[in-house]
Motif scaffolding. Structure first.
Motif, PDB file in Angstrom:
ATOM      1  N   GLY A  33       0.795  -1.225   0.000  1.00 27.64           N
ATOM      2  CA  GLY A  33       0.000   0.000   0.000  1.00 27.64           C
ATOM      3  C   GLY A  33       0.828   1.275   0.000  1.00 27.64           C
ATOM      4  N   GLU A  34       2.144   1.139   0.037  1.00 28.93           N
ATOM      5  CA  GLU A  34       3.014   2.316   0.018  1.00 28.93           C
ATOM      6  C   GLU A  34       2.834   3.067  -1.298  1.00 28.93           C
ATOM      7  N   THR A  35       2.790   4.382  -1.219  1.00 25.89           N
ATOM      8  CA  THR A  35       2.555   5.190  -2.425  1.00 25.89           C
ATOM      9  C   THR A  35       3.658   6.207  -2.677  1.00 25.89           C
ATOM     10  N   LYS A  36       4.813   6.016  -2.083  1.00 22.58           N
ATOM     11  CA  LYS A  36       5.884   7.008  -2.205  1.00 22.58           C
ATOM     12  C   LYS A  36       6.937   6.580  -3.227  1.00 22.58           C
ATOM     13  N   TYR A  37       6.496   6.086  -4.382  1.00 21.51           N
ATOM     14  CA  TYR A  37       7.437   5.675  -5.425  1.00 21.51           C
ATOM     15  C   TYR A  37       8.221   6.887  -5.935  1.00 21.51           C
ATOM     16  N   ASN A  38       9.511   6.704  -6.124  1.00 23.25           N
ATOM     17  CA  ASN A  38      10.366   7.731  -6.709  1.00 23.25           C
ATOM     18  C   ASN A  38      11.480   7.013  -7.460  1.00 23.25           C
ATOM     19  N   PRO A  39      11.679   7.303  -8.731  1.00 25.69           N
ATOM     20  CA  PRO A  39      12.679   6.561  -9.512  1.00 25.69           C
ATOM     21  C   PRO A  39      14.101   6.698  -9.000  1.00 25.69           C
ATOM     22  N   PHE A  40      14.396   7.753  -8.250  1.00 26.57           N
ATOM     23  CA  PHE A  40      15.754   7.984  -7.771  1.00 26.57           C
ATOM     24  C   PHE A  40      15.971   7.552  -6.318  1.00 26.57           C
ATOM     25  N   TYR A  41      14.928   7.574  -5.518  1.00 26.47           N
ATOM     26  CA  TYR A  41      15.090   7.319  -4.094  1.00 26.47           C
ATOM     27  C   TYR A  41      14.275   6.134  -3.566  1.00 26.47           C
ATOM     28  N   ASN A  42      13.268   5.694  -4.301  1.00 24.63           N
ATOM     29  CA  ASN A  42      12.408   4.609  -3.822  1.00 24.63           C
ATOM     30  C   ASN A  42      11.745   3.917  -4.997  1.00 24.63           C
ATOM     31  N   ASN A  43      12.554   3.216  -5.812  1.00 27.55           N
ATOM     32  CA  ASN A  43      12.005   2.528  -6.978  1.00 27.55           C
ATOM     33  C   ASN A  43      11.874   1.033  -6.714  1.00 27.55           C
ATOM     34  N   CYS A  44      11.482   0.265  -7.729  1.00 27.25           N
ATOM     35  CA  CYS A  44      11.249  -1.161  -7.541  1.00 27.25           C
ATOM     36  C   CYS A  44      12.532  -1.914  -7.176  1.00 27.25           C
ATOM     37  N   GLU A  45      13.677  -1.456  -7.674  1.00 29.60           N
ATOM     38  CA  GLU A  45      14.932  -2.100  -7.318  1.00 29.60           C
ATOM     39  C   GLU A  45      15.293  -1.822  -5.849  1.00 29.60           C
ATOM     40  N   HIS A  46      15.047  -0.594  -5.393  1.00 28.34           N
ATOM     41  CA  HIS A  46      15.234  -0.295  -3.968  1.00 28.34           C
ATOM     42  C   HIS A  46      14.365  -1.235  -3.122  1.00 28.34           C
ATOM     43  N   PHE A  47      13.119  -1.372  -3.533  1.00 30.99           N
ATOM     44  CA  PHE A  47      12.170  -2.212  -2.794  1.00 30.99           C
ATOM     45  C   PHE A  47      12.627  -3.666  -2.757  1.00 30.99           C
ATOM     46  N   ALA A  48      12.977  -4.219  -3.911  1.00 27.85           N
ATOM     47  CA  ALA A  48      13.372  -5.631  -3.977  1.00 27.85           C
ATOM     48  C   ALA A  48      14.629  -5.889  -3.154  1.00 27.85           C
ATOM     49  N   ARG A  49      15.604  -5.004  -3.283  1.00 26.01           N
ATOM     50  CA  ARG A  49      16.848  -5.191  -2.534  1.00 26.01           C
ATOM     51  C   ARG A  49      16.605  -5.044  -1.028  1.00 26.01           C
ATOM     52  N   TYR A  50      15.755  -4.091  -0.649  1.00 20.52           N
ATOM     53  CA  TYR A  50      15.418  -3.937   0.768  1.00 20.52           C
ATOM     54  C   TYR A  50      14.762  -5.214   1.300  1.00 20.52           C
ATOM     55  N   CYS A  51      13.810  -5.743   0.547  1.00 22.17           N
ATOM     56  CA  CYS A  51      13.133  -6.959   1.004  1.00 22.17           C
ATOM     57  C   CYS A  51      14.122  -8.108   1.151  1.00 22.17           C
ATOM     58  N   LYS A  52      15.014  -8.239   0.198  1.00 23.70           N
ATOM     59  CA  LYS A  52      15.928  -9.385   0.162  1.00 23.70           C
ATOM     60  C   LYS A  52      17.084  -9.289   1.161  1.00 23.70           C
ATOM     61  N   VAL A  53      17.689  -8.112   1.299  1.00 24.97           N
ATOM     62  CA  VAL A  53      18.883  -8.007   2.146  1.00 24.97           C
ATOM     63  C   VAL A  53      18.796  -6.898   3.208  1.00 24.97           C
TER      64      VAL A  53
END
Length: 119
Positions: A33-53
């Motif tokens: 439900g997070e809605t703070k997507y930002n291509p430079f500071y909070n993108n899908c790669e940031h999310f995936a890496r955060y979840c994983k490591v």
């Protein structure tokens, strides 16, 4: 998965060391439900890496940052976030200018003194 990607290529990353699956899933669930997507500071790669490591970092952004620096990232982010207002302002200015030029030529009654005012 086929419905999700709709024929696009899927990129995967192999982690040599990552957190246990339950930790990864819990991290992902906390951000539902997070809605703070930002291509430079909070993108899908940031999310995936955060979840994983547990570290929200994007190699794509880091590579771009190595080219443009932190100021370049900030400027790119500002342009992206303000891009719509910049485009709207530019379009309004162009319309106003074209309207003035059009009206100038429509109202020209052959007593032109050669003077044209620019705004």
């Amino acid at each position: 998965m086929k419905d999700f990607v709709k024929g696009r290529k899927i990129y995967t990353r192999t982690y040599n060391k990552c957190d246990p699956s339950l930790v990864v899933v819990e991290r992902a669930k906390r951000r539902l439900g997070e809605t703070k997507y930002n291509p430079f500071y909070n993108n899908c790669e940031h999310f995936a890496r955060y979840c994983k490591v547990g570290i929200p970092i994007s190699d794509q952004v880091e590579n771009y940052k190595s080219l443009v620096g932190n100021s370049g990232i900030d400027a790119s982010d500002a342009l992206l976030n303000n891009g719509k207002s910049i485009v709207d302002t530019t379009q309004n200015l162009m319309k106003t200018t074209l309207d003035k030029i059009s009206n100038f030529w429509k109202n020209d009654n052959d007593d032109d003194d050669g003077f044209f005012e620019y705004y």
